[in-house]
Design an enzyme around this catalytic site. Structure first.
Site, PDB file in Angstrom:
ATOM      1  N   LYS A  32      36.269  81.533  15.552  1.00  0.00           N
ATOM      2  CA  LYS A  32      35.520  81.409  14.293  1.00  0.00           C
ATOM      3  C   LYS A  32      34.679  82.641  14.003  1.00  0.00           C
ATOM      4  O   LYS A  32      34.326  82.890  12.855  1.00  0.00           O
ATOM      5  CB  LYS A  32      34.671  80.143  14.293  1.00  0.00           C
ATOM      6  CG  LYS A  32      33.600  80.088  15.355  1.00  0.00           C
ATOM      7  CD  LYS A  32      32.814  78.792  15.252  1.00  0.00           C
ATOM      8  CE  LYS A  32      31.838  78.686  16.410  1.00  0.00           C
ATOM      9  NZ  LYS A  32      31.085  77.438  16.387  1.00  0.00           N
ATOM     10  N   GLY A  37      34.279  87.225  22.186  1.00  0.00           N
ATOM     11  CA  GLY A  37      33.302  86.243  22.642  1.00  0.00           C
ATOM     12  C   GLY A  37      31.929  86.827  22.914  1.00  0.00           C
ATOM     13  O   GLY A  37      31.592  87.920  22.444  1.00  0.00           O
ATOM     14  N   GLY A 179      13.635  84.677  35.363  1.00  0.00           N
ATOM     15  CA  GLY A 179      13.908  85.921  36.099  1.00  0.00           C
ATOM     16  C   GLY A 179      15.279  85.912  36.746  1.00  0.00           C
ATOM     17  O   GLY A 179      15.459  86.407  37.859  1.00  0.00           O
ATOM     18  N   ARG A 265      22.440  79.424  30.681  1.00  0.00           N
ATOM     19  CA  ARG A 265      23.344  79.154  29.568  1.00  0.00           C
ATOM     20  C   ARG A 265      24.008  77.807  29.779  1.00  0.00           C
ATOM     21  O   ARG A 265      24.127  77.330  30.915  1.00  0.00           O
ATOM     22  CB  ARG A 265      24.405  80.255  29.472  1.00  0.00           C
ATOM     23  CG  ARG A 265      23.817  81.647  29.262  1.00  0.00           C
ATOM     24  CD  ARG A 265      24.892  82.697  29.072  1.00  0.00           C
ATOM     25  NE  ARG A 265      25.686  82.463  27.875  1.00  0.00           N
ATOM     26  CZ  ARG A 265      25.331  82.846  26.647  1.00  0.00           C
ATOM     27  NH1 ARG A 265      24.192  83.491  26.450  1.00  0.00           N
ATOM     28  NH2 ARG A 265      26.114  82.591  25.619  1.00  0.00           N
ATOM     29  N   ASP A 304      33.337  79.854  30.557  1.00  0.00           N
ATOM     30  CA  ASP A 304      32.013  79.234  30.632  1.00  0.00           C
ATOM     31  C   ASP A 304      32.020  77.747  30.303  1.00  0.00           C
ATOM     32  O   ASP A 304      31.167  77.003  30.769  1.00  0.00           O
ATOM     33  CB  ASP A 304      31.060  79.930  29.642  1.00  0.00           C
ATOM     34  CG  ASP A 304      30.643  81.320  30.116  1.00  0.00           C
ATOM     35  OD1 ASP A 304      31.166  81.756  31.167  1.00  0.00           O
ATOM     36  OD2 ASP A 304      29.816  81.957  29.442  1.00  0.00           O
ATOM     37  N   HIS A 437      35.396 110.189  51.242  1.00  0.00           N
ATOM     38  CA  HIS A 437      34.139 110.845  51.589  1.00  0.00           C
ATOM     39  C   HIS A 437      33.944 112.053  50.684  1.00  0.00           C
ATOM     40  O   HIS A 437      34.882 112.811  50.472  1.00  0.00           O
ATOM     41  CB  HIS A 437      34.175 111.297  53.046  1.00  0.00           C
ATOM     42  CG  HIS A 437      32.945 112.060  53.446  1.00  0.00           C
ATOM     43  ND1 HIS A 437      31.761 111.408  53.736  1.00  0.00           N
ATOM     44  CD2 HIS A 437      32.713 113.381  53.555  1.00  0.00           C
ATOM     45  CE1 HIS A 437      30.851 112.318  54.022  1.00  0.00           C
ATOM     46  NE2 HIS A 437      31.407 113.527  53.927  1.00  0.00           N
TER      47      HIS A 437
END
Lengths: 451, 445
Positions: A32, A37, A179, A265, A304, A437
């Protein structure tokens, strides 16, 4: 009739669409807003773009430590935001191109699941009805609003991460409520830009589930830089620019130009007809099994919206699990080696078991740690800084269980640790790997040899 | 001079060995002490060293062949020499070398693993029955390899050690941790697991161990259990037993029991049970059927004059069947007391072992009525001819006369008899008579 319909064009949705399209499935994707996202539009990418500008500014301010003279270091916030917007736009455009490449039909309208018919699952978007054999729900998440009494969500001073990325001016002062990862990244960003930042955290540590030692190190690092971090502090009230919190039985009020709510969230499971096909929830999210199947046949959920691991890279992999199973290769989701990164300056990176989690699960482990300065490259590029690399291995066989680092650029090294954990590599195998290295990654090798 | 090298005999019971690998081929020069070939028996693997220097004139077999012991495997000699006479099958080929053969008994697992193995092992394609050398089987168990997924390369598709080694090295993708676990914890694996691209992980091994390993416990049988097991099995093996079921109107029994209860409430010390009355009815009937109150001895029938009634008693240590000697001369009170006493003695473990022997009883009653059993097929205590199973009392419809039907309590009776000793008609008549006796039981006490 489509093989796969996807609702939500975030990391789970667009990745599934791309992979499924590439494998020849006919795919329709409903979004939409913009493709990409939260991650691309108002999460990962914009914050990392701004954080990089802030890091450059930090470096400019500290240039003299490296023998470089910068007359006057400064920043142009509008230019920073313009660049962020440009990058987001470019990446969103890139996703669109990928969809075209893989013949994914993108419908930029809100979708509504209508129900099941003999043919498949019916989805209405605009005036059109679409039918698909399989449905994947990737509707993502939104900022959770903490249960603070009489909270005025329309207050111009109270922002979530989304609005924070649209501000026009750097605030003089900022209170961050929460936090965790998001809160600390914004703390890092605005602290670098000169804002007086105060973090109010309810728990007795920052960064949630991250390793306690690294969490403490970052707290000390930020405190030194002038960020005020208040632990075990419970917000009682937010009124305009003022917040009142309780700490050690005392209630205190503080003011700031802006107040950021970053208290986590929550999955979005309403408003698109989930109830019409009877998809079961678990907690806030959609209940899925290890193949990302919901309780309804041919209906999957990834990202999610499952409320399990709210990370874009988890979403990518979950989406691939769905597509693999749809295209005939057996696959399932594993969550034991999902890296978790905090893109503060310095970065905090982690994958696998923390000591706390291993103890909770009764896993016997050995741990070794070394300061990041054991890696020559780190010394060369991080004047006056320090960090830590901490590795957990199984007590009996020495398999890599967890890797935790504080220091730049640990985020880029975590995939190596993830491979070690996924493969259940033991100290013996790790010792035989050649690390380039000089790189900061050698710290991992150093710790491996210190067991 | 050409000298044959034979397949050594490793142990008296070994008939043949499988050549696992040939280190030399025809035409190769060989020094004394060099390895010629490796081979395996069902129990171990060995290597054969050259006892002579020279040239390999010929090799009669190839790797994977099963070679009878003492058969010539190859011939060493000087180039150009004839070796025809040593071809296996020829008479007289077994030479004195036998005794000189070095018996190198080092296990060659390690070396096998390091050697290049040429033939490919197909994995995941075998079906049907599998043959595997015990040595290979052992190794498979050690390495945690599922042999059903391995195609053998030995004779006739038999799985031999090198197949397992190959499978371990190439076939099964395992994480290093899973590999270490299978090696040290004796865990079995599958061919694919839940890790990256199907690699077997530690979690897979743990899951397999849980589902197949430790979900049972083996406990040795007690002595009494062994005796019962043997007796029951012998009974079914050594007789022609079958069971008839029938039921008897139990109203008289219940009335008698009611009477006994009444007397008890009036101070009578005897608690005469339904089982006691029932046994009395059985004893009375047995007196009329000497051929049932008997032992079947194969060529003769030992008919008892008196009734020695065996009673099945359920105890913590297992089933016991003590007998009541001369039960037919006891009054109902005496019988009742006797039944109680011997049952108690069994449960306490103080019973006289002599009365537990199947020979001590002439007939047995096993009453499961208390447990609600409606029908069962008791097993005869040989050499007895029959055993009566007593079931629970259930209401059954019965014609009460004048076309009136009512539910009447009936007790179920299950008679198992040895058809070797008596026929169905006799058994049925006997069982019917018990029922009649029960229905018409009149006892003064």
């Amino acid at each position: 009739m489509y093989d796969l319909a996807i609702i939500g064009g975030g990391p789970a949705g667009y990745n599934a669409a791309e992979r499924a399209g590439a494998k020849g499935l006919s795919v329709i994707l409903f979004e939409k807003k913009n493709l990409g996202g939260v991650c691309l539009n108002e999460g990962c990418i914009p914050t990392k773009t701004l954080l990089y500008s802030a890091k450059l500014f930090d470096n400019a301010k500290n240039a003299s430590k490296y023998g470089i003279q910068v007359e006057t270091a400064g920043y142009d916030f509008t230019a920073m935001m313009d660049r962020k917007n440009k990058i987001v736009k470019k990446l969103v455009g890139g996703v669109g191109v990928k969809m075209k490449h893989n013949k994914v039909e993108v419908i930029k309208t809100e979708a509504m699941i209508k129900g099941r018919s003999k043919e498949g699952i019916e989805i209405k978007a605009g005036d059109n009805l679409y039918t698909a054999k399989n449905l994947m729900i990737c509707t993502g998440s939104e900022s959770a609003i903490p249960p603070i009494p009489d909270l005025d969500q329309s207050s111009e001073y109270l922002l979530t991460s989304r609005e924070m990325l649209e501000i026009e001016k750097v605030p003089e002062s900022l209170i961050i409520i929460g936090g965790g990862v998001i809160g600390m990244e914004f703390a890092s960003l605005f602290n670098s830009l000169g804002t007086k930042v105060t973090v109010v955290e309810m728990l007795d540590k920052i960064l949630g589930e991250m390793d306690d030692e690294l969490s403490k190190m970052l707290l000390d690092n930020f405190t030194k830089k002038g960020v005020d971090i208040l632990l075990s502090a419970k917000v009682l009230e937010i009124k305009g620019k003022k917040i009142t919190f309780e700490k050690d039985g005392k209630s205190t009020s503080i003011n700031a130009d802006k107040i950021l709510l970053s208290t986590g969230r929550k999955p979005i499971t309403k408003g698109f007809g989930l109830e019409n096909i009877g998809v079961e929830l678990f907690g806030n999210g959609i209940k899925v099994n290890e193949k990302m199947q919901t309780n309804v046949p041919n209906v999957f959920a990834a990202g999610d919206v499952t409320g399990y691991s709210l990370l874009a890279h988890t979403a990518y992999r979950e989406a691939e699990v769905v597509v693999n199973n749809l295209t005939g290769s057996n696959d399932h989701m594993r969550y034991n080696a999902i890296p978790s990164i905090v893109y503060t300056n310095p970065e905090v990176s982690s994958v696998g078991y923390t000591e706390k989690l291993a103890e909770e699960k009764g896993i016997k482990y050995k741990v070794a740690r070394l300061p990041m300065t054991y890696a020559g490259r780190f010394m060369a590029e991080n004047e006056g800084e320090n960090g830590l690399c901490k590795v957990l291995v199984g007590d009996k066989y020495g398999e890599v269980l967890g890797v935790h680092m504080l220091g730049n650029p640990s985020s880029e090294m975590m995939y190596g640790a993830a491979i070690a954990i996924e493969n259940e590599m033991t100290l013996k195998e790790m010792q035989e790997v050649v690390f380039p290295h000089p790189t900061v990654s050698e710290i991992f090798k150093e710790v491996i040899f210190s067991f | 001079m050409a000298v044959p090298v034979i397949m050594p005999r490793q142990g008296q019971s070994v008939e043949s060995c499988i050549i696992t690998e040939l280190f030399k081929s025809t035409g190769d020069a060989v020094q004394k002490g060099e390895l010629l070939f490796s081979y395996e028996t069902d129990k171990a693997s060995f290597e054969e060293e050259a006892q002579e220097s020279g040239t390999i004139l010929t090799v009669f077999f190839k790797a994977g062949d099963e070679v009878p012991v003492l058969t010539n495997v190859l011939v060493i000699g000087e180039a150009g020499e004839s070796f025809e006479e040593f071809t296996p099958g020829e008479v007289g080929t077994i030479s004195a070398v036998t005794e000189n053969t070095s018996k190198e008994t080092t296990l060659v697992q390690e070396e096998m693993a390091n050697n290049t193995i040429h033939e490919s092992t197909r994995i995941g394609s075998s079906g049907g029955q599998q043959f595997i050398s015990p040595r290979a089987k052992h190794l498979a168990e050690d390495k945690g390899i599922d042999i059903s997924l391995i195609a053998g390369t030995g004779p006739g598709g038999r799985i031999i050690e090198r197949d397992i080694i190959q499978a371990a090295e190439k076939g099964i993708k395992m994480t290093p941790l899973a590999r270490k676990m299978t090696a040290s914890e004796n865990l079995t694996s599958r061919i694919s697991g839940s890790g990256l691209a199907g690699a077997v992980t530690s979690a897979d091994l743990a899951a397999i161990a849980q589902s197949s390993g430790d979900d049972y416990e083996i406990s040795p049988l007690s002595n009494i259990r062994k005796i019962i097991a043997n007796a029951m099995h012998q009974s079914l093996q050594n007789s022609a037993q079958l069971t008839h079921h029938l039921s008897a109107d139990a109203r008289s029994l219940l009335a008698l029991r009611q009477q006994a209860k009444q007397k008890m409430s009036e101070g009578d010390p005897s608690n005469i049970t339904i089982n006691d009355f029932l046994c009395l009815a059985v004893i009375k009937t047995l007196k009329k059927y000497a051929q049932v109150n008997a032992h079947f001895l194969g060529d003769s029938l030992k008919k008892f004059k008196n009734v020695h009634l065996g009673m099945a008693v359920d105890t913590d240590r297992g089933l016991m069947v003590p007998s009541i000697r001369n039960a037919d001369i006891l009054s109902i009170r005496e019988l009742s007391t006797e039944i109680k006493n011997i049952a108690d003695a069994c449960r306490k473990g103080s019973v006289d072992p002599d009365i537990l022997s199947p020979e001590a009883a002439s007939f047995t009653v096993s009453n499961l009525g208390n447990y609600g059993v409606e029908m069962f097929t008791p097993i005869i205590n040989l050499p007895q001819v029959a055993i009566l199973g007593v079931n629970t009392i259930v209401p059954r419809p019965k014609d009460l006369g004048n076309g009136v039907y009512g539910f009447v309590p009936h007790i179920g009776l299950s008679l198992t008899y040895n058809h070797q000793a008596i026929d169905g008609g006799e058994a049925t008549r006997f069982l019917k008579d018990i029922a009649l006796e029960i229905e018409n039981l009149e006892v003064e006490f």
